[in-house]
Design an enzyme around this catalytic site. Structure first.
Site, short mmCIF file in Angstrom:
data_model
loop_
_atom_site.label_atom_id
_atom_site.label_comp_id
_atom_site.label_asym_id
_atom_site.label_seq_id
_atom_site.Cartn_x
_atom_site.Cartn_y
_atom_site.Cartn_z
N SER A 21 1.47 102.99 -46.73
CA SER A 21 2.23 103.25 -45.51
C SER A 21 3.67 102.75 -45.71
CB SER A 21 1.55 102.57 -44.33
OG SER A 21 2.09 103.04 -43.12
N ASN A 22 4.41 102.58 -44.63
CA ASN A 22 5.79 102.09 -44.74
C ASN A 22 6.13 101.26 -43.50
OD1 ASN A 22 6.97 103.91 -42.60
ND2 ASN A 22 6.15 105.45 -44.02
N ARG A 23 7.37 100.76 -43.46
CA ARG A 23 7.74 99.76 -42.44
C ARG A 23 8.21 100.36 -41.12
NH1 ARG A 23 12.13 96.48 -45.33
NH2 ARG A 23 12.51 95.84 -43.19
N SER A 24 8.07 101.66 -40.91
CA SER A 24 8.55 102.26 -39.66
C SER A 24 7.88 101.61 -38.44
CB SER A 24 8.25 103.76 -39.68
OG SER A 24 8.44 104.29 -38.39
N ALA A 88 8.22 108.54 -39.92
CA ALA A 88 8.39 108.25 -41.34
C ALA A 88 7.09 108.64 -42.03
CB ALA A 88 8.69 106.78 -41.52
#
Ligand code: C5P
Length: 215
Positions: A21-24, A88
């Site tokens: 995943s990512n930091r959005s 994102a």
């Protein structure tokens, strides 16, 4: 008008307990949803997993993976006037998802990743689309050049570009807005709630102009 808004990250499973995943944070997308509702529009909010309370009057669709987000967006895009793809979405996902937890071993381990489907580009490819198509570009370098490239490649009407160092996981952002006719607009650093109100006005005006041109 009806706004379709995507927000937050997606999670691409590796096995039953792990994911990419990512930091959005989802804050920009949720702020746009709130601002559109306040301006009297209808909102369909399609969101990846975030720690935010969905706006009460939005039609809320919760998704996890890029494939689920792709499906939900395509289900509602044609009945929307403005599609704002702020999420994102993960760019890659594991080629295979293990049905059981992958065991730790004392050896190097690599994961094969394949590209996810680009939701924004898939909507841009629709030649006869009636909705205004807005993409976002969070960049760490060459902001304007990268965003201009995206505007063309994904065939959208507007790209909202921001510096990922400023906008990720924070309550503020600074925006550069690129329009497909070559116009640009800059909004200096401000709370995401303020930026969202400005964006909703810009998007509604652009869709109105677009519709009048086509008539
Ligand atoms: O290419 P990049 O991921 O930087 O483009 C960002 C824009 O494309 C955002 O609007 C994002 O929501 C959208 N996107 C998408 N599907 C993907 C990847 C990005 O809709 N798989």
């Amino acid at each position: 008008m009806t706004f379709l808004i995507t927000a937050g990250p997606t999670r691409e499973p590796i096995d039953p307990v792990r994911y990419i995943s990512n930091r959005s944070s989802g804050k920009m997308g949720y702020a746009i949803a709130e601002a559109a509702l306040d301006a009297g529009h209808d909102v369909i909010l399609i969101s990846g997993p975030v720690n935010l309370v969905p706006p009460r009057n939005a039609k809320f669709i919760s998704v996890w993976t890029s494939d689920e987000m792709f499906g939900a967006v395509h289900q509602f895009a044609d009945s929307s006037d403005i599609c704002v793809l702020c999420a994102a979405v993960a760019d890659y996902k594991p080629a295979q998802v293990s049905p059981v937890k992958i065991k730790k071993r004392n050896a190097e381990f690599s994961l094969e990743l394949i590209p996810t489907r680009d939701i924004l580009q898939s909507l841009g490819l629709q030649q006869d689309r009636k909705f205004l198509l807005v993409g976002f570009a969070a960049e760490t370098d060459y902001l304007e050049a990268n965003a201009t490239k995206k505007l063309g490649e994904k065939n959208c009407d507007i790209i909202v570009a921001n510096d990922a160092h400023i906008g990720m996981e924070t309550d503020e952002n600074e925006l550069l807005i690129l329009f497909c006719d070559g116009e640009t607009k800059k909004i200096s650093r401000a709370p995401k709630t303020f930026l969202a109100c400005e964006l909703v006005k810009i998007f509604s005006n652009s869709q109105q102009k677009r519709l009048t041109k086509k008539m």
